[in-house]
Design a protein around this motif. Structure first.
Motif, mmCIF file in Angstrom:
data_model
loop_
_atom_site.group_PDB
_atom_site.id
_atom_site.type_symbol
_atom_site.label_atom_id
_atom_site.label_comp_id
_atom_site.label_asym_id
_atom_site.label_seq_id
_atom_site.Cartn_x
_atom_site.Cartn_y
_atom_site.Cartn_z
ATOM 1 N N ASN A 1 19.845 7.208 59.509
ATOM 2 C CA ASN A 1 18.651 8.169 59.723
ATOM 3 C C ASN A 1 17.278 7.243 59.540
ATOM 4 O O ASN A 1 16.613 7.156 60.398
ATOM 5 C CB ASN A 1 18.424 9.000 58.550
ATOM 6 C CG ASN A 1 19.155 10.252 58.743
ATOM 7 O OD1 ASN A 1 18.669 11.240 59.358
ATOM 8 N ND2 ASN A 1 20.397 10.212 58.270
ATOM 9 N N LEU B 1 10.916 11.709 56.605
ATOM 10 C CA LEU B 1 12.228 11.061 56.497
ATOM 11 C C LEU B 1 12.294 10.686 54.933
ATOM 12 O O LEU B 1 13.715 10.992 54.551
ATOM 13 C CB LEU B 1 11.945 9.482 57.176
ATOM 14 C CG LEU B 1 13.341 8.720 56.846
ATOM 15 C CD1 LEU B 1 14.473 9.197 57.482
ATOM 16 C CD2 LEU B 1 12.647 7.362 57.675
ATOM 17 N N LYS C 1 15.791 14.296 70.994
ATOM 18 C CA LYS C 1 15.444 15.364 69.980
ATOM 19 C C LYS C 1 16.071 16.723 70.543
ATOM 20 O O LYS C 1 16.563 17.024 71.565
ATOM 21 C CB LYS C 1 13.810 15.682 69.937
ATOM 22 C CG LYS C 1 13.257 15.956 71.312
ATOM 23 C CD LYS C 1 11.686 16.030 71.159
ATOM 24 C CE LYS C 1 11.205 16.805 72.403
ATOM 25 N NZ LYS C 1 9.747 16.878 72.586
ATOM 26 N N SER D 1 15.200 7.164 63.225
ATOM 27 C CA SER D 1 14.021 7.612 62.862
ATOM 28 C C SER D 1 12.857 6.781 63.230
ATOM 29 O O SER D 1 11.819 6.901 63.920
ATOM 30 C CB SER D 1 13.816 8.076 61.564
ATOM 31 O OG SER D 1 14.633 9.191 61.413
ATOM 32 N N LEU E 1 12.187 9.097 71.368
ATOM 33 C CA LEU E 1 12.341 10.506 70.652
ATOM 34 C C LEU E 1 12.773 11.659 71.699
ATOM 35 O O LEU E 1 13.495 12.747 71.217
ATOM 36 C CB LEU E 1 10.946 10.559 70.041
ATOM 37 C CG LEU E 1 10.717 11.837 69.244
ATOM 38 C CD1 LEU E 1 11.708 11.996 68.059
ATOM 39 C CD2 LEU E 1 9.248 12.139 68.702
ATOM 40 N N LEU F 1 16.651 12.057 63.539
ATOM 41 C CA LEU F 1 15.242 11.591 64.100
ATOM 42 C C LEU F 1 14.188 12.403 62.914
ATOM 43 O O LEU F 1 14.445 13.300 62.395
ATOM 44 C CB LEU F 1 14.717 12.119 65.314
ATOM 45 C CG LEU F 1 15.426 11.436 66.625
ATOM 46 C CD1 LEU F 1 15.294 12.049 67.786
ATOM 47 C CD2 LEU F 1 14.776 10.055 66.713
ATOM 48 N N HIS F 2 13.049 11.888 62.821
ATOM 49 C CA HIS F 2 12.210 12.658 61.893
ATOM 50 C C HIS F 2 10.886 12.580 62.245
ATOM 51 O O HIS F 2 10.523 11.752 63.369
ATOM 52 C CB HIS F 2 12.287 12.363 60.585
ATOM 53 C CG HIS F 2 13.678 12.286 59.785
ATOM 54 N ND1 HIS F 2 14.690 11.605 60.108
ATOM 55 C CD2 HIS F 2 13.765 13.374 58.984
ATOM 56 C CE1 HIS F 2 15.648 12.098 59.204
ATOM 57 N NE2 HIS F 2 14.950 13.265 58.732
#
Length: 281
Positions: free
Chosen positions: A15, A61, A33, A19, A29, A54-55
């Motif tokens: 993550n 995150l 996404k 991210s 992204l 993704l964040h």
């Protein structure tokens, strides 16, 4: 709090790494996404999983990873790595499939976040670990796990109603329910041993899902099933995107003409480079 297990640690690292790539690279992204048209029309099903790594930003995150660590360490210790991974990825997929159902008529809808999977881990932990508590960052106090779960769902409700970010709040609900149900299937005895926290967490979540599906106006949220426009074919979608790209490209050229190329932002320069490469093909 036990140490995080192998699978939990790998998920935390994945993550963070993915991210960060999204923070630094808009194109990365955009490629991974969650986006309805890309999934339903272009059949880009990898987004159902990749979007969960993704964040939106560092706050998003860190909050998700803190929640995952707080519950995931105990859950993986109790169930083992295989069952923990099963709950995590089943919840991630279920959350995004629920969001896809809610927004199937909203082609432009997009979102990112591990929240569906994290909610699944939270609710699975509530079901399987009696009296689990969560510490609050930098404070010497903790709250019951079921209360943290309700607060998390309350945050979800606020996010759905405000609709002012790119976080997949709807995925929280699907992930939470499937995570808890999966945990109960793995350990049916939890229904009798820990039924009060299960009911306190699951019932309000199911009620909210019912209302958002059947009577969203009572929650003061937009009807998720209203059709914004007739679904597009791949060719229609391609032509629309091409027209939008051309318009954006012309605006960049106009800005260069008026202010010079040095005034372009990093993202604008990246977009200009993309357009230039596309036109050379």
């Amino acid at each position: 709090m036990p140490d995080i297990g192998t699978v939990g640690l790998l998920i935390l690292i994945a993550n963070g790494f993915v991210s960060y790539q999204g923070f630094e690279n808009w194109q990365f992204l955009n490629t991974y996404k969650f986006q309805v048209d890309k999934i339903l029309i272009n059949k880009d099903y990898k987004r159902l999983i990749s979007s969960g790594f993704l964040h939106v930003n560092w706050t998003h995150l860190i909050f998700n990873m803190f929640s995952l660590y707080s519950f995931g360490a105990s859950l993986e210790l109790r169930l083992g790595s295989i069952y923990f991974a099963l709950i995590y990825f089943t919840s991630l997929l279920a959350g995004n499939l629920f969001a896809l159902l809610i927004h199937k008529n909203h082609g432009k809808y997009s979102a990112v976040g591990a929240s569906g999977a994290v909610c699944g881990v939270i609710f699975a932990s509530i079901a399987l670990i009696p009296n689990i508590r969560v510490g609050i960052l930098f404070l010497p106090v903790s709250i019951p796990g079921w209360l943290f779960g309700l607060l998390y769902i309350s945050y979800t409700i606020y996010g759905i109603k405000s609709n002012n970010d790119n976080i997949g709040h709807e995925a929280h609900l699907g992930g939470a329910v499937i995570g808890m149900i999966t945990a109960i299937i793995i350990s049916p005895s939890s229904l009798t041993q820990n039924y009060i926290p299960i009911l306190l967490s699951l019932v309000p979540t199911l009620i909210f899902i019912f209302f958002i599906l059947v009577k969203p106006h009572l929650l003061l949220v937009d009807n998720p099933f209203k059709t914004q426009k007739k679904p597009q074919t791949i060719d229609e979608k391609y032509n629309e995107e091409r027209a939008l790209n051309k318009k954006e490209f012309n605006l960049l050229l106009e800005k260069i003409h008026k202010k010079g190329i040095d005034k372009l932002t990093a993202k604008e320069k990246e977009k200009l480079d993309e357009y230039s490469k596309a036109n050379r093909k």
